[in-house]
Motif scaffolding. Structure first.
Motif, PDB file in Angstrom:
ATOM      1  N   THR A   1     -23.201 -23.815 -40.524  1.00 50.40           N
ATOM      2  CA  THR A   1     -23.198 -23.644 -38.600  1.00 50.40           C
ATOM      3  C   THR A   1     -23.813 -24.494 -37.985  1.00 50.40           C
ATOM      4  O   THR A   1     -23.610 -24.674 -37.020  1.00 50.40           O
ATOM      5  CB  THR A   1     -25.275 -22.650 -38.932  1.00 50.40           C
ATOM      6  OG1 THR A   1     -25.195 -21.742 -40.186  1.00 50.40           O
ATOM      7  CG2 THR A   1     -25.137 -22.596 -37.686  1.00 50.40           C
ATOM      8  N   ALA A   2     -24.148 -25.678 -38.981  1.00 50.89           N
ATOM      9  CA  ALA A   2     -23.675 -26.803 -37.381  1.00 50.89           C
ATOM     10  C   ALA A   2     -22.383 -27.248 -37.484  1.00 50.89           C
ATOM     11  O   ALA A   2     -22.202 -27.839 -36.452  1.00 50.89           O
ATOM     12  CB  ALA A   2     -24.336 -27.957 -38.328  1.00 50.89           C
ATOM     13  N   ARG A   3     -21.432 -27.183 -38.247  1.00 56.89           N
ATOM     14  CA  ARG A   3     -19.963 -27.430 -38.533  1.00 56.89           C
ATOM     15  C   ARG A   3     -19.221 -26.361 -37.126  1.00 56.89           C
ATOM     16  O   ARG A   3     -18.728 -26.647 -36.027  1.00 56.89           O
ATOM     17  CB  ARG A   3     -19.722 -27.198 -39.978  1.00 56.89           C
ATOM     18  CG  ARG A   3     -18.108 -27.433 -39.560  1.00 56.89           C
ATOM     19  CD  ARG A   3     -17.339 -28.258 -41.005  1.00 56.89           C
ATOM     20  NE  ARG A   3     -18.056 -29.590 -41.183  1.00 56.89           N
ATOM     21  CZ  ARG A   3     -18.697 -29.936 -42.407  1.00 56.89           C
ATOM     22  NH1 ARG A   3     -18.451 -28.574 -43.507  1.00 56.89           N
ATOM     23  NH2 ARG A   3     -18.265 -30.938 -43.025  1.00 56.89           N
ATOM     24  N   MET A   4     -19.804 -24.866 -37.322  1.00 58.67           N
ATOM     25  CA  MET A   4     -19.532 -24.821 -36.487  1.00 58.67           C
ATOM     26  C   MET A   4     -19.860 -24.749 -34.921  1.00 58.67           C
ATOM     27  O   MET A   4     -18.593 -24.496 -34.287  1.00 58.67           O
ATOM     28  CB  MET A   4     -20.086 -23.336 -37.398  1.00 58.67           C
ATOM     29  CG  MET A   4     -18.545 -22.020 -36.319  1.00 58.67           C
ATOM     30  SD  MET A   4     -17.450 -21.726 -37.046  1.00 58.67           S
ATOM     31  CE  MET A   4     -16.918 -20.643 -36.325  1.00 58.67           C
ATOM     32  N   SER A   5     -21.457 -24.689 -34.672  1.00 56.62           N
ATOM     33  CA  SER A   5     -21.327 -25.370 -32.931  1.00 56.62           C
ATOM     34  C   SER A   5     -21.102 -26.278 -33.225  1.00 56.62           C
ATOM     35  O   SER A   5     -20.376 -26.612 -31.702  1.00 56.62           O
ATOM     36  CB  SER A   5     -23.092 -25.387 -34.168  1.00 56.62           C
ATOM     37  OG  SER A   5     -23.334 -25.650 -31.735  1.00 56.62           O
TER      38      SER A   5
ATOM     39  N   VAL B   1     -15.307 -23.410 -43.092  1.00 61.37           N
ATOM     40  CA  VAL B   1     -15.917 -22.698 -42.154  1.00 61.37           C
ATOM     41  C   VAL B   1     -15.280 -21.400 -41.867  1.00 61.37           C
ATOM     42  O   VAL B   1     -15.300 -20.653 -41.113  1.00 61.37           O
ATOM     43  CB  VAL B   1     -16.445 -23.912 -41.451  1.00 61.37           C
ATOM     44  CG1 VAL B   1     -17.164 -22.387 -40.429  1.00 61.37           C
ATOM     45  CG2 VAL B   1     -17.421 -24.857 -42.247  1.00 61.37           C
ATOM     46  N   ILE B   2     -13.923 -22.034 -41.366  1.00 58.76           N
ATOM     47  CA  ILE B   2     -12.902 -21.088 -40.440  1.00 58.76           C
ATOM     48  C   ILE B   2     -11.680 -21.007 -41.211  1.00 58.76           C
ATOM     49  O   ILE B   2     -11.076 -21.814 -42.439  1.00 58.76           O
ATOM     50  CB  ILE B   2     -12.325 -21.105 -39.164  1.00 58.76           C
ATOM     51  CG1 ILE B   2     -12.124 -22.750 -38.959  1.00 58.76           C
ATOM     52  CG2 ILE B   2     -13.820 -21.359 -38.751  1.00 58.76           C
ATOM     53  CD1 ILE B   2     -11.549 -23.259 -37.996  1.00 58.76           C
ATOM     54  N   HIS B   3     -10.533 -20.025 -41.063  1.00 58.10           N
ATOM     55  CA  HIS B   3      -9.468 -20.035 -41.583  1.00 58.10           C
ATOM     56  C   HIS B   3      -7.998 -21.116 -41.474  1.00 58.10           C
ATOM     57  O   HIS B   3      -8.295 -21.524 -39.883  1.00 58.10           O
ATOM     58  CB  HIS B   3      -8.767 -18.489 -41.940  1.00 58.10           C
ATOM     59  CG  HIS B   3      -7.732 -18.198 -42.588  1.00 58.10           C
ATOM     60  ND1 HIS B   3      -6.570 -18.727 -42.511  1.00 58.10           N
ATOM     61  CD2 HIS B   3      -7.794 -18.005 -43.410  1.00 58.10           C
ATOM     62  CE1 HIS B   3      -5.990 -18.009 -43.726  1.00 58.10           C
ATOM     63  NE2 HIS B   3      -6.920 -17.734 -44.452  1.00 58.10           N
ATOM     64  N   SER B   4      -7.808 -21.410 -41.775  1.00 57.67           N
ATOM     65  CA  SER B   4      -6.492 -22.065 -41.249  1.00 57.67           C
ATOM     66  C   SER B   4      -5.155 -22.197 -40.584  1.00 57.67           C
ATOM     67  O   SER B   4      -5.212 -22.655 -39.334  1.00 57.67           O
ATOM     68  CB  SER B   4      -5.887 -23.054 -43.149  1.00 57.67           C
ATOM     69  OG  SER B   4      -5.602 -21.909 -43.630  1.00 57.67           O
TER      70      SER B   4
ATOM     71  N   ALA C   1      -5.471 -23.239 -36.254  1.00 60.86           N
ATOM     72  CA  ALA C   1      -3.673 -23.486 -36.052  1.00 60.86           C
ATOM     73  C   ALA C   1      -3.379 -23.001 -34.921  1.00 60.86           C
ATOM     74  O   ALA C   1      -2.606 -23.402 -33.934  1.00 60.86           O
ATOM     75  CB  ALA C   1      -3.086 -23.148 -37.156  1.00 60.86           C
ATOM     76  N   ARG C   2      -3.934 -21.029 -35.383  1.00 60.73           N
ATOM     77  CA  ARG C   2      -3.578 -20.396 -33.707  1.00 60.73           C
ATOM     78  C   ARG C   2      -4.032 -21.137 -32.199  1.00 60.73           C
ATOM     79  O   ARG C   2      -4.125 -21.478 -31.294  1.00 60.73           O
ATOM     80  CB  ARG C   2      -4.416 -19.601 -33.629  1.00 60.73           C
ATOM     81  CG  ARG C   2      -3.860 -18.364 -32.524  1.00 60.73           C
ATOM     82  CD  ARG C   2      -3.797 -17.311 -33.390  1.00 60.73           C
ATOM     83  NE  ARG C   2      -5.403 -16.729 -33.172  1.00 60.73           N
ATOM     84  CZ  ARG C   2      -6.049 -16.547 -34.797  1.00 60.73           C
ATOM     85  NH1 ARG C   2      -5.329 -15.762 -35.723  1.00 60.73           N
ATOM     86  NH2 ARG C   2      -7.486 -16.325 -34.512  1.00 60.73           N
TER      87      ARG C   2
END
Length: 89
Positions: free
Chosen positions: A22-26, A66-69, A73-74
């Protein structure tokens, strides 16, 4: 509630990972907002600098799962193309 010790441990691990993710996404979203603000202001140099700072953070989120690669890239590709469009406009 879990009765097995390994299941209790899994719950503890999941809680820690959830907080970390959550912290990384934020953090990633905050950097993205800075890039968006720079693009909106129309300042190409500022936008480039913001993207240069945000790019490693986006890549780190992808590396850590946390997110897809492809999403990383997108996002980077679309932001850089929008920054390039500032110069021609």
């Amino acid at each position: 509630m879990a009765n097995i010790a390994s299941a209790r441990k899994r719950i503890r691990q999941t809680e820690r990972r959830t907080l970390r993710n959550t912290a990384r996404m934020s953090r990633m979203r905050t950097f993205l907002k800075k890039v968006e603000a720079a693009i909106a202001s129309g300042n190409k140099d500022e936008a480039n600098a913001a993207l240069k700072v945000a790019q490693p953070e986006i890549q780190r989120a992808a590396t850590k799962g946390v997110i897809h690669s492809n999403l990383a890239a997108r996002k980077i590709s679309r932001l850089s193309s929008r920054i390039k469009a500032i110069a021609t406009a």
